[in-house]
Design a protein around this motif. Structure first.
Motif, PDB file in Angstrom:
ATOM      1  N   PHE A  48       0.618  12.884  -0.538  1.00  0.00           N
ATOM      2  CA  PHE A  48       0.135  12.301  -1.771  1.00  0.00           C
ATOM      3  C   PHE A  48       0.151  10.790  -1.640  1.00  0.00           C
ATOM      4  CE2 PHE A  48       4.635  13.196  -2.374  1.00  0.00           C
ATOM      5  CZ  PHE A  48       5.143  12.053  -2.928  1.00  0.00           C
ATOM      6  N   SER A  49      -0.626  10.133  -2.484  1.00  0.00           N
ATOM      7  CA  SER A  49      -0.775   8.689  -2.424  1.00  0.00           C
ATOM      8  C   SER A  49      -0.213   8.060  -3.682  1.00  0.00           C
ATOM      9  CB  SER A  49      -2.258   8.307  -2.285  1.00  0.00           C
ATOM     10  OG  SER A  49      -2.799   8.859  -1.117  1.00  0.00           O
ATOM     11  N   GLU A  50       0.383   6.892  -3.521  1.00  0.00           N
ATOM     12  CA  GLU A  50       0.916   6.151  -4.655  1.00  0.00           C
ATOM     13  C   GLU A  50      -0.014   4.987  -4.947  1.00  0.00           C
ATOM     14  OE1 GLU A  50       4.596   4.296  -3.887  1.00  0.00           O
ATOM     15  OE2 GLU A  50       4.724   3.324  -5.822  1.00  0.00           O
ATOM     16  N   PHE A  51      -0.430   4.846  -6.197  1.00  0.00           N
ATOM     17  CA  PHE A  51      -1.258   3.731  -6.600  1.00  0.00           C
ATOM     18  C   PHE A  51      -0.517   2.926  -7.666  1.00  0.00           C
ATOM     19  CE2 PHE A  51      -5.078   4.677  -4.306  1.00  0.00           C
ATOM     20  CZ  PHE A  51      -4.929   6.010  -4.000  1.00  0.00           C
ATOM     21  N   GLN A  52      -1.083   1.804  -8.026  1.00  0.00           N
ATOM     22  CA  GLN A  52      -0.371   0.920  -8.948  1.00  0.00           C
ATOM     23  C   GLN A  52       0.003   1.619 -10.250  1.00  0.00           C
ATOM     24  OE1 GLN A  52      -3.197   0.118  -7.331  1.00  0.00           O
ATOM     25  NE2 GLN A  52      -3.346  -2.062  -6.889  1.00  0.00           N
ATOM     26  N   ASN A  53      -0.802   2.566 -10.691  1.00  0.00           N
ATOM     27  CA  ASN A  53      -0.573   3.204 -11.977  1.00  0.00           C
ATOM     28  C   ASN A  53       0.147   4.542 -11.872  1.00  0.00           C
ATOM     29  OD1 ASN A  53      -1.877   1.115 -13.324  1.00  0.00           O
ATOM     30  ND2 ASN A  53      -3.879   2.009 -12.911  1.00  0.00           N
ATOM     31  N   GLY A  54       0.730   4.850 -10.728  1.00  0.00           N
ATOM     32  CA  GLY A  54       1.490   6.086 -10.613  1.00  0.00           C
ATOM     33  C   GLY A  54       1.133   6.868  -9.378  1.00  0.00           C
ATOM     34  N   GLY A 304       8.986   4.944   5.723  1.00  0.00           N
ATOM     35  CA  GLY A 304       8.133   6.112   5.778  1.00  0.00           C
ATOM     36  C   GLY A 304       6.799   5.966   5.078  1.00  0.00           C
ATOM     37  N   LEU A 305       6.502   4.801   4.513  1.00  0.00           N
ATOM     38  CA  LEU A 305       5.258   4.588   3.774  1.00  0.00           C
ATOM     39  C   LEU A 305       4.203   3.919   4.635  1.00  0.00           C
ATOM     40  CD1 LEU A 305       6.609   3.237   0.352  1.00  0.00           C
ATOM     41  CD2 LEU A 305       6.171   5.606   1.022  1.00  0.00           C
ATOM     42  N   VAL A 306       2.939   4.174   4.279  1.00  0.00           N
ATOM     43  CA  VAL A 306       1.806   3.431   4.833  1.00  0.00           C
ATOM     44  C   VAL A 306       1.118   2.743   3.661  1.00  0.00           C
ATOM     45  CG1 VAL A 306      -0.364   3.530   6.088  1.00  0.00           C
ATOM     46  CG2 VAL A 306       1.490   5.090   6.707  1.00  0.00           C
ATOM     47  N   ASN A 307       1.343   1.462   3.491  1.00  0.00           N
ATOM     48  CA  ASN A 307       0.665   0.685   2.464  1.00  0.00           C
ATOM     49  C   ASN A 307      -0.715   0.289   2.956  1.00  0.00           C
ATOM     50  OD1 ASN A 307       2.747  -0.053   0.159  1.00  0.00           O
ATOM     51  ND2 ASN A 307       3.873  -0.206   2.094  1.00  0.00           N
ATOM     52  N   PHE A 308      -1.662   0.165   2.021  1.00  0.00           N
ATOM     53  CA  PHE A 308      -3.000  -0.247   2.455  1.00  0.00           C
ATOM     54  C   PHE A 308      -3.620  -1.223   1.460  1.00  0.00           C
ATOM     55  CE2 PHE A 308      -3.782   3.474  -0.163  1.00  0.00           C
ATOM     56  CZ  PHE A 308      -4.961   3.197  -0.852  1.00  0.00           C
ATOM     57  N   TRP A 309      -4.538  -2.028   1.987  1.00  0.00           N
ATOM     58  CA  TRP A 309      -5.244  -3.043   1.219  1.00  0.00           C
ATOM     59  C   TRP A 309      -6.741  -2.895   1.479  1.00  0.00           C
ATOM     60  CZ3 TRP A 309      -0.683  -3.375   3.503  1.00  0.00           C
ATOM     61  CH2 TRP A 309       0.402  -3.914   2.788  1.00  0.00           C
ATOM     62  N   GLU A 310      -7.528  -3.072   0.449  1.00  0.00           N
ATOM     63  CA  GLU A 310      -8.980  -2.999   0.571  1.00  0.00           C
ATOM     64  C   GLU A 310      -9.564  -4.387   0.399  1.00  0.00           C
ATOM     65  OE1 GLU A 310      -9.634  -0.101  -2.501  1.00  0.00           O
ATOM     66  OE2 GLU A 310      -9.819   1.499  -1.006  1.00  0.00           O
ATOM     67  N   ARG A 311     -10.627  -4.638   1.132  1.00  0.00           N
ATOM     68  CA  ARG A 311     -11.149  -5.988   1.180  1.00  0.00           C
ATOM     69  C   ARG A 311     -12.535  -6.097   0.570  1.00  0.00           C
ATOM     70  NH1 ARG A 311     -12.028  -9.696   6.567  1.00  0.00           N
ATOM     71  NH2 ARG A 311     -12.450 -11.647   5.474  1.00  0.00           N
ATOM     72  N   GLU A 312     -12.656  -7.032  -0.334  1.00  0.00           N
ATOM     73  CA  GLU A 312     -13.954  -7.501  -0.791  1.00  0.00           C
ATOM     74  C   GLU A 312     -14.051  -8.965  -0.385  1.00  0.00           C
ATOM     75  OE1 GLU A 312     -14.266  -6.608  -4.933  1.00  0.00           O
ATOM     76  OE2 GLU A 312     -14.351  -4.437  -4.596  1.00  0.00           O
ATOM     77  N   LYS A 313     -13.618  -9.876  -1.262  1.00  0.00           N
ATOM     78  CA  LYS A 313     -13.493 -11.262  -0.846  1.00  0.00           C
ATOM     79  C   LYS A 313     -12.129 -11.504  -0.204  1.00  0.00           C
ATOM     80  CE  LYS A 313     -16.700 -13.158  -4.254  1.00  0.00           C
ATOM     81  NZ  LYS A 313     -16.885 -14.112  -5.379  1.00  0.00           N
ATOM     82  N   ARG A 314     -11.106 -10.899  -0.803  1.00  0.00           N
ATOM     83  CA  ARG A 314      -9.761 -10.952  -0.260  1.00  0.00           C
ATOM     84  C   ARG A 314      -9.199  -9.541  -0.210  1.00  0.00           C
ATOM     85  NH1 ARG A 314      -7.042 -15.727   0.050  1.00  0.00           N
ATOM     86  NH2 ARG A 314      -5.017 -14.797  -0.409  1.00  0.00           N
ATOM     87  N   LEU A 315      -8.101  -9.389   0.511  1.00  0.00           N
ATOM     88  CA  LEU A 315      -7.466  -8.079   0.593  1.00  0.00           C
ATOM     89  C   LEU A 315      -6.673  -7.819  -0.680  1.00  0.00           C
ATOM     90  CD1 LEU A 315      -6.354  -8.317   4.310  1.00  0.00           C
ATOM     91  CD2 LEU A 315      -7.872  -6.568   3.367  1.00  0.00           C
ATOM     92  N   TYR A 317      -4.318  -4.974  -2.857  1.00  0.00           N
ATOM     93  CA  TYR A 317      -3.463  -3.801  -2.650  1.00  0.00           C
ATOM     94  C   TYR A 317      -4.099  -2.546  -3.233  1.00  0.00           C
ATOM     95  CZ  TYR A 317       0.692  -0.853  -2.538  1.00  0.00           C
ATOM     96  OH  TYR A 317       1.573   0.169  -2.301  1.00  0.00           O
ATOM     97  N   GLY A 318      -4.111  -1.465  -2.423  1.00  0.00           N
ATOM     98  CA  GLY A 318      -4.715  -0.218  -2.863  1.00  0.00           C
ATOM     99  C   GLY A 318      -3.720   0.876  -3.157  1.00  0.00           C
ATOM    100  N   GLY A 319      -2.562   0.872  -2.493  1.00  0.00           N
ATOM    101  CA  GLY A 319      -1.571   1.910  -2.732  1.00  0.00           C
ATOM    102  C   GLY A 319      -0.738   2.172  -1.501  1.00  0.00           C
ATOM    103  N   ALA A 320       0.030   3.272  -1.556  1.00  0.00           N
ATOM    104  CA  ALA A 320       0.906   3.643  -0.445  1.00  0.00           C
ATOM    105  C   ALA A 320       0.750   5.123  -0.156  1.00  0.00           C
ATOM    106  CB  ALA A 320       2.364   3.313  -0.766  1.00  0.00           C
ATOM    107  N   LEU A 321       0.547   5.453   1.108  1.00  0.00           N
ATOM    108  CA  LEU A 321       0.415   6.841   1.532  1.00  0.00           C
ATOM    109  C   LEU A 321       1.795   7.365   1.915  1.00  0.00           C
ATOM    110  CD1 LEU A 321      -2.720   6.430   3.833  1.00  0.00           C
ATOM    111  CD2 LEU A 321      -2.623   6.762   1.363  1.00  0.00           C
ATOM    112  N   ASP A 354     -11.753   8.469   1.103  1.00  0.00           N
ATOM    113  CA  ASP A 354     -12.970   8.734   0.339  1.00  0.00           C
ATOM    114  C   ASP A 354     -12.967   7.792  -0.852  1.00  0.00           C
ATOM    115  OD1 ASP A 354     -15.246   9.707  -0.810  1.00  0.00           O
ATOM    116  OD2 ASP A 354     -14.385  11.609  -1.463  1.00  0.00           O
ATOM    117  N   GLY A 355     -13.664   6.657  -0.721  1.00  0.00           N
ATOM    118  CA  GLY A 355     -13.594   5.634  -1.762  1.00  0.00           C
ATOM    119  C   GLY A 355     -12.205   5.052  -1.825  1.00  0.00           C
ATOM    120  N   PRO A 356     -11.627   4.947  -3.018  1.00  0.00           N
ATOM    121  CA  PRO A 356     -10.276   4.375  -3.138  1.00  0.00           C
ATOM    122  C   PRO A 356      -9.165   5.384  -2.866  1.00  0.00           C
ATOM    123  CG  PRO A 356     -11.132   4.884  -5.308  1.00  0.00           C
ATOM    124  CD  PRO A 356     -12.240   5.216  -4.336  1.00  0.00           C
TER     125      PRO A 356
END
Length: 413
Positions: A48-54, A304-315, A317-321, A354-356
């Motif tokens: 499961f993935s963790e995002f800013q809102n839960g 044990g987490l994999v944090n990730f960032w998505e880039r548009e103009k800047r990176l 934060y997208g969440g943690a796997l 798949d997207g975000p």
């Protein structure tokens, strides 16, 4: 400090001997957070993935690897040491171990090999006919292959820095820096283990990270060190370069940083400046990967987490796997939609983006020791009948083996 439960032979290995998390033994060796004695009771599901809102629980397909076309192809075993590094070049696979040997495999069979004089092989990178290896003793060795030779022989071509630069600079006291109470070193030499190597997108620069807290930039054409940066407050565990001049470093100090490459035309020099700090945490950053387009950055940690960032103009934060219940030790991206994470829990998680959102489509099991390194290449010989892209993934482990996996991105299915 010892541990032995992760190994099939129940051997006791010191943490600083296995090359993962060194225990300080001198003024030159930086302290590292050890993940081996940590537990994570909240990890009830491996996918499961963790995002800013839960927390967002994704569909769980991990119990049916065949359905996802992710399966074991074979194993490469040579009882000579734990496998710490991997690199692929066409039909050849290079593996490095604590035996100081670099083995070359072809079609899942041992092809040839060569040996360094000292230092376990922590990193391998290939640029054309040159093979660069980073070692526990702080040295970067250069090898040259002979592709037209049927035996596949390799010869030692030198070291970084080149001996001519060492001799030229050794007479000037300003070229030295203090690394201990009774020790000084030339500024372009690493003072501790070389933890990771990577190439710039144009293949003109080699980046080397080290437990000495520095990132060094080498020009491949003449083996000259262009720059040495103290980029972290603790050991640098990982470095990766993107297609547009960014370099991401991850460290035992719990941070991941983005450095921007600037080219100075007047003196043909290269300079890197801090662009962004992605992560600040208590857990060590142990691995970094970037997808093919350079739009997503992944950082694995000792928690044990994999944090990730998505880039548009800047990176951003997208969440943690959350797929591992022990430290993430390695990451590898396959194209733009697949990333693999290998852990001290002996498993490999295959994540599809798949997207975000990210879905853990498979957990690959079979290693009896921590998964220390990963390498991925596209499988052009066996296209997926459903239209998905196929990948060959190689995993090196502290169980002394390399396993070969077939992985599909599942897009066409």
């Amino acid at each position: 400090m010892k541990f032995g439960n992760f190994f099939s032979d129940n051997s006791d290995l010191k943490i600083d001997d296995d090359g993962d998390f060194p225990t300080p033994t001198s003024d030159e060796s930086p302290p590292i957070f050890s993940p081996w004695n940590q537990t994570y009771p909240f990890l009830k599901s491996p996918c499961f993935s963790e995002f800013q809102n839960g927390f967002v629980l994704h569909r769980n397909n991990i119990n049916d690897n065949n359905k996802n076309n992710n399966s074991l192809i074979g194993s490469l075993v040579r009882e000579e040491g734990h496998v710490y590094s991997l690199a692929t070049a066409g039909e050849l696979l290079y593996t490095g171990s604590d035996s100081k040997n670099i083995r070359v495999w072809k079609n899942l069979k041992e092809f040839t090999g060569f040996k360094s004089s000292s230092g376990l092989v922590k990193a391998i990178i290939i640029s054309g006919e040159k093979i660069f290896t980073g070692h526990q003793d702080g040295k970067i060795r250069v090898w040259k292959g002979a592709p037209k030779n049927p035996s596949g022989s390799h010869r030692r071509a030198g070291t970084l820095p080149a001996m001519r630069d060492v001799l030229r600079s050794s007479m000037n006291p300003q070229n030295y820096f203090v690394v201990g109470r009774n020790r000084s070193l030339l500024w372009f030499k690493h003072a501790d283990a070389v933890s990771c190597l990577c190439l710039s997108e144009d293949k003109t620069l080699l980046y080397s990270s080290s437990w000495d807290k520095t990132l060094k930039v080498w020009r491949i054409s003449d083996s000259k060190c262009l720059e040495s940066l103290t980029v972290h407050d603790d050991a640098v565990n990982a470095v990766v370069a993107t297609s547009d001049g960014l370099v991401i470093t991850g460290s035992a100090d719990g941070t991941a940083k983005v450095w921007r490459r600037q080219h100075e035309e007047e003196n043909d020099a290269t300079k890197h400046i801090l662009d962004q700090t992605l992560l600040k945490q208590d857990s060590a950053v142990t691995a970094v990967a970037v997808n093919a387009a350079g739009t997503v950055v992944y950082c694995g940690s000792s928690d044990g987490l994999v944090n990730f960032w998505e880039r548009e103009k800047r990176l951003t934060y997208g969440g943690a796997l959350k797929g591992h219940n022990l430290a993430v030790l390695c990451l590898a991206a396959a194209g733009n939609s697949i990333v693999l994470s290998g852990g001290a829990d002996k498993t490999i998680c295959v994540w599809r983006r798949d997207g975000p959102f990210h879905t853990c489509v498979s957990v690959l099991t079979g290693h009896t020791g921590p998964v220390k390194c990963l390498a991925v290449e596209e499988d052009r010989r066996c296209p997926d009948k459903q239209g998905s892209r196929r990948w060959i993934a190689y995993s090196g482990s502290l169980d002394r083996s390399v396993k070969v996996w077939g992985v599909s991105d599942g897009v066409g299915g």
